[in-house]
Structures are given as C-alpha cells and as structure tokens.
Design an enzyme around this catalytic site. Sequence first.
Site, PDB file in Angstrom:
ATOM      1  N   CYS A  10       6.028  13.769  43.264  1.00  0.00           N
ATOM      2  CA  CYS A  10       6.021  15.036  44.007  1.00  0.00           C
ATOM      3  C   CYS A  10       6.816  16.101  43.249  1.00  0.00           C
ATOM      4  O   CYS A  10       7.987  15.901  42.910  1.00  0.00           O
ATOM      5  CB  CYS A  10       6.645  14.799  45.379  1.00  0.00           C
ATOM      6  SG  CYS A  10       6.929  16.296  46.331  1.00  0.00           S
ATOM      7  N   ARG A  11       6.181  17.235  43.008  1.00  0.00           N
ATOM      8  CA  ARG A  11       6.825  18.323  42.267  1.00  0.00           C
ATOM      9  C   ARG A  11       8.076  18.827  42.978  1.00  0.00           C
ATOM     10  O   ARG A  11       9.120  19.044  42.358  1.00  0.00           O
ATOM     11  CB  ARG A  11       5.837  19.469  42.056  1.00  0.00           C
ATOM     12  CG  ARG A  11       6.415  20.620  41.231  1.00  0.00           C
ATOM     13  CD  ARG A  11       5.388  21.697  40.923  1.00  0.00           C
ATOM     14  NE  ARG A  11       4.733  22.245  42.098  1.00  0.00           N
ATOM     15  CZ  ARG A  11       5.224  23.259  42.825  1.00  0.00           C
ATOM     16  NH1 ARG A  11       6.355  23.837  42.488  1.00  0.00           N
ATOM     17  NH2 ARG A  11       4.560  23.707  43.867  1.00  0.00           N
TER      18      ARG A  11
END
Length: 113
Positions: A10-11
């Site tokens: 997840c960024r």
Amino acid sequence: MLRIYHNARCRKSREGLQILQESGKDFETREYLKEPLSEKELSKLIGKIGIKPAKLVRKNETIWKESYKGKDLSDSEIIKAMVENPKLIERPIVETENEAVIGRPPSNIQKLL
C-alpha cells in the site's frame, strides 16, 4: 514505543513508514496481513483511535462488497470480519501506548510524533 500496522503493498502505508523512519524515533513494524490481529488487539486499537469499528473498514474491498455491505452488523461483527479478513483494515495505523491514528492522510501520523 511507536508501532505501525503496515501493508508493504500500500502506497499510503509506505508513506507512513517513511514518516516514522525520518522522525528518528524508535518504532516497530507489524505487517498485519502476515501477523493478523486478534479480536482483543483490534478492539483495543479501535478504542485508542476513538472511532466506531465501521470507520476502520476499507469499504471498497471486494470481500466487503460481496459479504458484508448493506448488512446491519454490530460492532463486534464488524471487528470479527476485519480479524477474519485483515485486508478490510484501513492502513496504515500508528499507535503509541495511549493513542492511535489512521495514517490517511499520512500527515495524521505527525500528531503522534
């Protein structure tokens, strides 16, 4: 001690991790998809954030849409759904001994530093 509940894919979670790394403070990382939280741990974390369990759910996840959306679920049923399906937990979450925040936006993490 700071702890981040992290998903490396997840960024926003990676951004949160970077904020902690740049802070110079000691922290630990828990990859909650590899090491899922128990119902007790998740309930305590939700209490530290100060929200209802439904606010921690990623409602765009397929599993939510297919299995839970539109149902009248109790708080304990929502917690159980997140424990059984950790992908449903919003990320990242950063906690201290007494409080926690959802790192969306990642700048929320600054409140704990």
